[in-house]
Design a protein around this motif. Structure first.
Motif, PDB file in Angstrom:
ATOM      1  N   UNK A  78       0.853  -1.196   0.000  1.00 52.22           N
ATOM      2  CA  UNK A  78       0.000   0.000   0.000  1.00 52.22           C
ATOM      3  C   UNK A  78       0.883   1.239   0.000  1.00 52.22           C
ATOM      4  N   UNK A  79       0.442   2.228  -0.762  1.00 47.13           N
ATOM      5  CA  UNK A  79       1.043   3.556  -0.744  1.00 47.13           C
ATOM      6  C   UNK A  79       0.066   4.462  -1.479  1.00 47.13           C
ATOM      7  N   UNK A  80      -0.269   5.578  -0.903  1.00 49.57           N
ATOM      8  CA  UNK A  80      -1.240   6.435  -1.571  1.00 49.57           C
ATOM      9  C   UNK A  80      -1.531   7.695  -0.774  1.00 49.57           C
ATOM     10  N   UNK A  81      -2.386   8.527  -1.344  1.00 51.56           N
ATOM     11  CA  UNK A  81      -2.683   9.827  -0.750  1.00 51.56           C
ATOM     12  C   UNK A  81      -4.183  10.048  -0.687  1.00 51.56           C
ATOM     13  N   UNK A 118     -14.150   4.490  10.433  1.00 53.52           N
ATOM     14  CA  UNK A 118     -14.918   5.594  11.027  1.00 53.52           C
ATOM     15  C   UNK A 118     -14.972   6.812  10.108  1.00 53.52           C
ATOM     16  N   UNK A 119     -14.023   6.914   9.177  1.00 57.18           N
ATOM     17  CA  UNK A 119     -13.970   8.074   8.279  1.00 57.18           C
ATOM     18  C   UNK A 119     -14.874   7.948   7.056  1.00 57.18           C
ATOM     19  N   UNK A 120     -15.502   6.792   6.860  1.00 62.22           N
ATOM     20  CA  UNK A 120     -16.396   6.626   5.726  1.00 62.22           C
ATOM     21  C   UNK A 120     -15.719   6.958   4.406  1.00 62.22           C
ATOM     22  N   UNK A 121     -16.357   7.868   3.662  1.00 57.22           N
ATOM     23  CA  UNK A 121     -15.808   8.293   2.368  1.00 57.22           C
ATOM     24  C   UNK A 121     -15.251   9.717   2.424  1.00 57.22           C
ATOM     25  N   UNK A 122     -14.814  10.129   3.599  1.00 52.23           N
ATOM     26  CA  UNK A 122     -14.294  11.490   3.759  1.00 52.23           C
ATOM     27  C   UNK A 122     -13.088  11.737   2.853  1.00 52.23           C
ATOM     28  N   UNK A 123     -12.089  10.857   2.943  1.00 52.17           N
ATOM     29  CA  UNK A 123     -10.885  10.994   2.120  1.00 52.17           C
ATOM     30  C   UNK A 123     -10.919   9.973   0.990  1.00 52.17           C
ATOM     31  N   UNK A 124     -10.589  10.437  -0.207  1.00 54.46           N
ATOM     32  CA  UNK A 124     -10.616   9.568  -1.386  1.00 54.46           C
ATOM     33  C   UNK A 124      -9.189   9.215  -1.804  1.00 54.46           C
ATOM     34  N   UNK A 125      -9.018   7.968  -2.223  1.00 52.61           N
ATOM     35  CA  UNK A 125      -7.696   7.454  -2.587  1.00 52.61           C
ATOM     36  C   UNK A 125      -7.635   6.863  -3.992  1.00 52.61           C
ATOM     37  N   UNK A 126      -8.760   6.644  -4.638  1.00 47.74           N
ATOM     38  CA  UNK A 126      -8.801   5.780  -5.797  1.00 47.74           C
ATOM     39  C   UNK A 126      -8.278   6.357  -7.094  1.00 47.74           C
ATOM     40  N   UNK A 127      -7.949   5.443  -8.025  1.00 51.72           N
ATOM     41  CA  UNK A 127      -7.708   5.820  -9.411  1.00 51.72           C
ATOM     42  C   UNK A 127      -9.041   6.093 -10.113  1.00 51.72           C
ATOM     43  N   UNK A 128     -10.101   5.487  -9.583  1.00 50.94           N
ATOM     44  CA  UNK A 128     -11.452   5.723 -10.082  1.00 50.94           C
ATOM     45  C   UNK A 128     -12.266   6.414  -8.999  1.00 50.94           C
TER      46      UNK A 128
END
Length: 457
Positions: free
Chosen positions: A360-363, A419-429
């Motif tokens: 894993x690695x991402x923003x 707990x953060x749900x969809x607050x932060x997004x990480x995806x390519x899609x």
């Protein structure tokens, strides 16, 4: 061009509880996340619970084609223990059909599945008995693992036992972020040891079954950097490494628990209960490969106020806020790509240069809709920059001889995050929460070009 090794695995990672949905359907029993949301939905971001998530239970076939569209050749997800064995003993045939179709669809699209067994989703039936606090969890997990190997061993070549075991230990028993959200250092140590033994017995089951392929574990590793070179700060960094990194790296890769860690736990009345044959089992059942999740470094300094015996890790080391840090403000995490080179060198020099990959690695970024262009594509240049900087350091480590065979981003499609749900997004899609529609981001196009070239400009 910075070229990566031939046959390098380029892909992305997710987990069953964060992506499948259908959390109360199709014969699945509740996990701690399902029950916690049922009891305390207010704890979850915008009341976003684990029931629906990204709905890959219904969309996996189309999603496998989306992976192929951006040239991914591998994908890591997990099996939900609660879906496959709802009561811990009885196989749910609907789950078997689902997972076999899912994994076969990945392979039909040229995607190698790497399958993980546990990603924080403790079954509620086991939690009611004490969860990882009870020794019964070790045997229950070994039975579950062996069931997975029997049912899917003809489809899967790469298995991992746990994703980030330190997280369910820390978050559940020290810091209050995961159920049962208690603060008990001694229980946390016992939970950690039972987790280690559950992993060990799963590896033993895999090897005794003569299954084809390899088995490993996925660890979250934050290299530890002291505030200064003072004896006190160096001692704090050494203890942070022992507790957070070497506690799982050494036994799983080398087959030994560091004596310094054992001595420290003994001095603080924190030693776990251990069965007579446990240490020999650890020695005999080492992993074949390693997944390393890396997001941020760990910076520490000597603690000022210390309890003796210790009541928390803060009695051994304190966080140090490096004034020169670059930070992701949405997660509050430092961005320090150079640490990935240090990880590569650590594995080469201290862990027999075992085969490993970046698992894993991402923003993660909030409110990504701000970056939608007129064509409806998110222009996530910040994510591209983040990954490029880390891949440069990874390439440097590979060139220096570290045995890295792949890189997986977190994640493929925006996923649900506890707990953060969809607050932060990480995806390519991008995932549209209103209708489950997926749309490619700029980073997805960049990733496709990267994989096409198998290298960075």
């Amino acid at each position: 061009m910075k070229k990566f090794p031939e046959y390098f695995l380029w892909g992305a990672a997710t987990s069953a509880p964060q992506s499948e949905g259908h959390s109360s359907l199709n014969g699945k029993s509740p996990s701690t996340w399902d029950k916690w949301y049922e009891k305390n939905p207010e704890k979850f971001q915008k009341n976003q619970g684990p029931e629906h998530t990204s709905n890959m239970y219904e969309t996996y076939a189309e999603d496998a084609k989306r992976m192929r569209d951006i040239q991914m050749n591998s994908f890591r997800t997990s099996i939900a223990w609660t879906r496959l064995l709802p009561d811990g003993k009885t196989v749910n045939q609907e789950a078997v059909t689902f997972y076999r179709h899912y994994f076969s669809e990945l392979q039909a699209n040229g995607i190698k599945p790497i399958i993980n067994l546990f990603h924080f989703d403790m079954p509620w039936w086991l939690m009611e008995k004490g969860g990882w606090e009870t020794r019964e969890s070790v045997d229950a997990f070994a039975f579950y693992a062996n069931t997975c190997f029997d049912l899917f061993g003809d489809l899967i070549e790469e298995w991992t036992t746990f994703n980030e075991p330190m997280v369910h230990i820390e978050c559940g028993y020290l810091y209050g972020y995961h159920y049962p959200a208690i603060h008990d250092f001694k229980k946390a140590i016992q939970v950690g040891f039972h987790t280690l033994m559950a992993h060990t017995m799963a590896v033993k089951a895999f090897k005794n079954g003569n299954y084809s392929g390899r088995i490993g574990i996925i660890l979250n590793v934050s290299p530890c950097y002291p505030k200064s070179q003072s004896a006190e700060d160096l001692a704090a960094a050494r203890m942070a490494d022992l507790l957070n990194t070497k506690s799982f790296l050494d036994p799983t890769v080398l087959g030994t628990i560091p004596q310094e860690l054992i001595d420290c736990l003994a001095e603080n009345d924190l030693l776990p209960k251990v069965n007579e044959k446990d240490i020999e089992e650890i020695k005999q059942n080492k992993i074949d490969f390693l997944g390393m999740n890396y997001y941020q470094p760990r910076r520490v300094q000597a603690p000022i106020n210390v309890n003796k015996p210790a009541v928390s890790p803060a009695d051994f080391y304190d966080h140090y806020d490096w004034p020169n840090k670059k930070i992701n403000p949405y997660r509050g995490w430092e961005i320090y790509p150079e640490a990935l080179y240090d990880v590569a060198m650590m594995i080469k020099n201290e862990y027999n240069n075992i085969a490993w990959y970046v698992s894993e690695n991402g923003m993660g970024v909030a409110d990504e809709e701000r970056f939608l262009d007129k064509n409806g594509m998110i222009q996530d240049d910040y994510r591209i920059e983040f990954m490029e900087e880390h891949l440069i350091q990874l390439h440097k480590g590979i060139e220096a001889g570290s045995n890295c065979f792949g890189y997986h981003a977190w994640t493929f499609i925006d996923c649900w995050s506890w707990l953060n749900g969809y607050k932060n997004r990480y995806g390519f899609y991008r995932l549209d929460l209103e209708n489950d529609q997926r749309s490619l981001k700029k980073s997805g196009l960049w990733y496709k070009e990267l994989i096409d070239r198998n290298g960075l400009d």
